[in-house]
Design a protein around this motif. Structure first.
Motif, PDB file in Angstrom:
ATOM      1  N   UNK A  63     -11.395 -11.566  15.571  1.00  0.00           N
ATOM      2  CA  UNK A  63     -10.113 -10.695  15.488  1.00  0.00           C
ATOM      3  C   UNK A  63     -10.560  -9.869  14.044  1.00  0.00           C
ATOM      4  N   UNK A  64     -10.037  -8.620  14.243  1.00  0.00           N
ATOM      5  CA  UNK A  64     -10.351  -7.693  13.203  1.00  0.00           C
ATOM      6  C   UNK A  64      -8.740  -7.421  12.685  1.00  0.00           C
ATOM      7  N   UNK A  65      -8.562  -6.741  11.290  1.00  0.00           N
ATOM      8  CA  UNK A  65      -7.653  -6.450  10.955  1.00  0.00           C
ATOM      9  C   UNK A  65      -7.709  -5.094  10.103  1.00  0.00           C
ATOM     10  N   UNK A  66      -6.625  -4.247  10.483  1.00  0.00           N
ATOM     11  CA  UNK A  66      -6.549  -2.932   9.962  1.00  0.00           C
ATOM     12  C   UNK A  66      -5.481  -2.529   9.332  1.00  0.00           C
ATOM     13  N   UNK A  67      -5.402  -1.832   8.201  1.00  0.00           N
ATOM     14  CA  UNK A  67      -4.260  -1.282   7.750  1.00  0.00           C
ATOM     15  C   UNK A  67      -4.447   0.346   7.402  1.00  0.00           C
ATOM     16  N   UNK A  83       3.103  -4.513   1.189  1.00  0.00           N
ATOM     17  CA  UNK A  83       4.198  -4.219   0.911  1.00  0.00           C
ATOM     18  C   UNK A  83       4.778  -4.128  -0.508  1.00  0.00           C
ATOM     19  N   UNK A  84       5.228  -3.109  -0.992  1.00  0.00           N
ATOM     20  CA  UNK A  84       5.768  -3.178  -2.491  1.00  0.00           C
ATOM     21  C   UNK A  84       7.217  -2.564  -2.424  1.00  0.00           C
ATOM     22  N   UNK A  85       8.092  -3.653  -2.968  1.00  0.00           N
ATOM     23  CA  UNK A  85       9.517  -3.126  -3.117  1.00  0.00           C
ATOM     24  C   UNK A  85       9.681  -2.073  -4.300  1.00  0.00           C
ATOM     25  N   UNK A  86      10.199  -1.028  -3.892  1.00  0.00           N
ATOM     26  CA  UNK A  86      10.634   0.096  -4.699  1.00  0.00           C
ATOM     27  C   UNK A  86      12.043   0.514  -4.559  1.00  0.00           C
ATOM     28  N   UNK A  87      12.948   0.530  -5.506  1.00  0.00           N
ATOM     29  CA  UNK A  87      14.302   0.961  -5.464  1.00  0.00           C
ATOM     30  C   UNK A  87      15.138   0.407  -4.203  1.00  0.00           C
ATOM     31  N   UNK A  88      14.612  -1.172  -4.085  1.00  0.00           N
ATOM     32  CA  UNK A  88      15.278  -1.891  -2.987  1.00  0.00           C
ATOM     33  C   UNK A  88      14.781  -1.490  -1.677  1.00  0.00           C
ATOM     34  N   UNK A  89      13.670  -0.759  -1.548  1.00  0.00           N
ATOM     35  CA  UNK A  89      13.140  -0.500  -0.142  1.00  0.00           C
ATOM     36  C   UNK A  89      11.666  -1.017  -0.012  1.00  0.00           C
ATOM     37  N   UNK A  90      11.210  -1.517   1.174  1.00  0.00           N
ATOM     38  CA  UNK A  90      10.119  -2.200   1.231  1.00  0.00           C
ATOM     39  C   UNK A  90       9.379  -1.198   1.950  1.00  0.00           C
ATOM     40  N   UNK A  91       8.282  -0.525   1.239  1.00  0.00           N
ATOM     41  CA  UNK A  91       7.187   0.232   1.512  1.00  0.00           C
ATOM     42  C   UNK A  91       5.749  -0.294   1.710  1.00  0.00           C
ATOM     43  N   UNK A  92       5.318   0.352   2.762  1.00  0.00           N
ATOM     44  CA  UNK A  92       3.769  -0.078   3.016  1.00  0.00           C
ATOM     45  C   UNK A  92       2.940   0.776   2.047  1.00  0.00           C
ATOM     46  N   UNK A  93       2.093   0.112   1.774  1.00  0.00           N
ATOM     47  CA  UNK A  93       1.030   0.647   1.117  1.00  0.00           C
ATOM     48  C   UNK A  93      -0.537   0.449   1.780  1.00  0.00           C
ATOM     49  N   UNK A  94      -1.493   1.384   1.331  1.00  0.00           N
ATOM     50  CA  UNK A  94      -2.657   1.153   1.727  1.00  0.00           C
ATOM     51  C   UNK A  94      -3.688   0.890   0.804  1.00  0.00           C
ATOM     52  N   UNK A 143      -5.507  -1.836   0.064  1.00  0.00           N
ATOM     53  CA  UNK A 143      -5.345  -2.980  -0.662  1.00  0.00           C
ATOM     54  C   UNK A 143      -4.354  -2.917  -1.760  1.00  0.00           C
ATOM     55  N   UNK A 144      -2.930  -2.190  -1.342  1.00  0.00           N
ATOM     56  CA  UNK A 144      -1.920  -2.080  -2.201  1.00  0.00           C
ATOM     57  C   UNK A 144      -1.894  -1.101  -3.453  1.00  0.00           C
ATOM     58  N   UNK A 145      -3.105  -0.200  -3.346  1.00  0.00           N
ATOM     59  CA  UNK A 145      -3.155   0.882  -4.188  1.00  0.00           C
ATOM     60  C   UNK A 145      -2.461   2.242  -3.848  1.00  0.00           C
ATOM     61  N   UNK A 146      -2.547   2.495  -2.598  1.00  0.00           N
ATOM     62  CA  UNK A 146      -2.108   3.864  -2.117  1.00  0.00           C
ATOM     63  C   UNK A 146      -0.809   3.923  -1.687  1.00  0.00           C
ATOM     64  N   UNK A 147       0.098   4.883  -2.324  1.00  0.00           N
ATOM     65  CA  UNK A 147       1.535   4.940  -1.955  1.00  0.00           C
ATOM     66  C   UNK A 147       1.555   5.711  -0.521  1.00  0.00           C
ATOM     67  N   UNK A 166       2.827  -7.386  -1.802  1.00  0.00           N
ATOM     68  CA  UNK A 166       2.064  -7.284  -2.835  1.00  0.00           C
ATOM     69  C   UNK A 166       2.783  -7.682  -4.236  1.00  0.00           C
ATOM     70  N   UNK A 167       3.798  -7.447  -4.412  1.00  0.00           N
ATOM     71  CA  UNK A 167       4.768  -8.031  -5.491  1.00  0.00           C
ATOM     72  C   UNK A 167       4.452  -9.524  -5.871  1.00  0.00           C
TER      73      UNK A 167
END
Lengths: 218, 287
Positions: free
Chosen positions: B98-102, B130-141, B143-147, B172-173
């Motif tokens: 299987x492969x995994x993409x983000x 995912x990084x939680x910011x101001x109560x919101x769950x946001x997806x990053x790319x 490896x968790x570096x790019x907003x 990520x948190x």
């Protein structure tokens, strides 16, 4: 000399691990879609991941349907895996109705997404599940010899087989309340819904038994 | 249902590494030696992630994949820097199942549908970091570096719609901290989609694993630190051989206080005792 096993390449998924599993038990795998190579081999494996209609279409284009039927009816050891198990039956309800190789009577059906108790069913089933003996007499005489009853094997599928002939059923498996046939064995044919080549040491035992069954034919 | 316990191996160059919040990578050793150990100890799957592939646009994992796939007959998922159908093809040919993409999926969601069409949905896993910011769950790319600003829950639903077979959901948190999984995040996603969800990031104890399965309904868990530190602890002579990376951690043989290292056997024994379905290794009675 090592026995040649033809792994049929009909453009349905990755053959790497099937090939490695064969090597691991001392077989000489040949990945092929050529009739003569398949006919001249000591044993045949029909693997496959993907859609049933596309698979039948590809086999048809490669002129392999009659070749396969002939092999399934003679004495050459044959192993079908996943889609290569499903294709042995009469047909599938995947995208309408598609005819299979029709070696055994039965239909391939989709898992429902809601269970009888109204809970959500995750489809595809991805993961390890147990194989229970359907007929305990059969187990030890089959390619499952040496494997515990109820052992865990690796499954990935959205469709399951409903057989019309219980006498060929070797094991059954239960997923979210649905009991289905997870492997069959009849004469030279063994076929399973699960992936022996992805089922760790217990799965490799099946390949080992397969290799031994080829030696016995020599 | 039987819940999968997946050994997650983050790879940088030739080495197995482990970070916190996907950063501050420490070298742990040879990925294949860890993989072999997990294979022999009942791992249900192996998951290789090339953690700097997106950053450097490189694909160096192929040899490691091939050597692993020749030795370990269990499913192998590979992620990191896969951007095209040809990239996926190459990794599958090397021996991945299987492969995994983000990153490529968020940048171009159609890529998911395209990959599913070619390889089938059960081959395509989408990672949501995912990084939680101001109560919101946001997806990053990357490896968790790019907003990206993409809402993680909405994205999970979209990923399912586009045909992906599974979601690997990383907090990520929590990643590398041992503070436990982000149970709200995992539960929000597992109850919104019908495809299997792999919970990743934060496991510090076997109780955390039980909790994320029972309370957050995770179908599978991906474990790194908790398994790696157990293996390192029991094999005092560190295995790192190659030159790339930070070795301080290995020399000091230190383990984070929040993480209680535990073996796959212990995890599965524990889950079974709690009545949670998972594959366990049986004593052979049928030889």
């Amino acid at each position: 000399m090592n026995n040649n096993v033809a792994i049929i390449d009909y453009h349905m998924g990755n053959l790497f691990s099937v090939e490695q599993a064969c090597r691991n038990v001392g077989l000489n795998p040949i990945i092929t879609s050529k009739q003569t190579e398949i006919e001249n081999s000591d044993a045949v494996i029909l693997p496959g991941v993907g859609a049933f209609p596309e698979a039948m279409n590809n086999l048809n284009k490669l002129n392999l349907i009659e070749t396969l039927k002939k092999i399934l009816e003679n004495e050459k050891p044959f192993m079908g895996i996943c889609l290569g198990f499903q294709l042995l039956f009469s047909g599938s309800e995947e995208f309408g109705n598609t005819k299979g190789l029709n070696v055994f009577p039965g239909q391939v059906k989709k898992f429902p997404t809601v269970s009888s108790t109204k809970s959500k069913i995750k489809v595809p089933q991805i993961g390890w599940n147990q194989i229970h003996p359907y007929n305990s007499q059969k187990w030890k005489r089959s390619l499952l010899n040496g494997i515990n009853n109820n052992e865990f094997m690796y499954f990935v599928h959205s469709y399951f087989v409903e057989t019309e002939d219980d006498s060929i059923t070797l094991t059954y498996t239960e997923y979210e309340g649905i009991k289905y046939c997870s492997s069959i064995e009849k004469d030279n044919v063994f076929a399973s819904q699960f992936h022996p080549e992805k089922s760790a040491y217990e799965g490799i035992k099946i390949y080992n038994n397969f290799a031994n069954s080829i030696n016995q034919k020599d | 249902m039987n819940h999968r316990i997946i050994a997650r191996l983050d790879i940088k160059g030739p080495n197995l590494v482990k970070g916190i919040h996907l950063e501050g990578l420490r070298v742990l050793g040879s990925p294949e030696e860890f993989a072999e150990h997990y294979y022999n100890n009942g791992a249900d799957e192996l998951f290789y992630q090339d953690v700097v592939a997106s950053l450097y646009e490189r694909n160096s994992l192929d040899d490691i994949i091939t050597r692993t796939a020749k030795m370990a007959f269990i499913p192998l998922t590979v992620g990191g820097g896969l951007r095209t159908i040809e990239d996926i093809n190459r990794v599958l040919r090397a021996g991945a199942d299987k492969i995994c993409i983000n990153t490529a999926a968020i940048n171009n969601p159609k890529f998911i549908a395209e990959a599913v069409k070619v390889f089938g949905s059960s081959t395509i896993v989408v990672a949501i970091e995912v990084i939680k910011q101001s109560g919101k769950y946001l997806a990053y790319t990357d490896n968790g570096r790019e907003y990206t600003g993409v809402d993680a829950l909405e994205w999970a639903k979209k990923v399912e719609e586009l045909g992906a077979g599974e979601i690997c959901l990383t907090s990520v948190d929590r990643e590398g901290t041992g503070l436990g999984f982000d149970s709200d995040l995992i539960k929000n996603v597992t109850t919104s989609v019908s495809i299997p969800v792999i919970a990743h990031g934060g496991a510090g104890s076997k109780e955390d694993i039980e909790k994320v399965i029972v309370e957050s309904k995770a179908d599978a868990v991906a474990l790194a630190s908790i398994l790696h530190y157990d293996f390192v602890r029991k094999n005092k002579n560190p295995l790192a051989t190659k030159s790339e990376g930070n070795f301080e951690f290995l020399k000091n043989n230190s383990v984070f206080k929040k993480i209680n290292p535990v073996s796959l056997f212990e995890i599965k024994d524990y889950l079974n005792a709690k009545g949670i379905g998972c594959r366990f290794l049986m004593e052979n009675t049928n030889e």
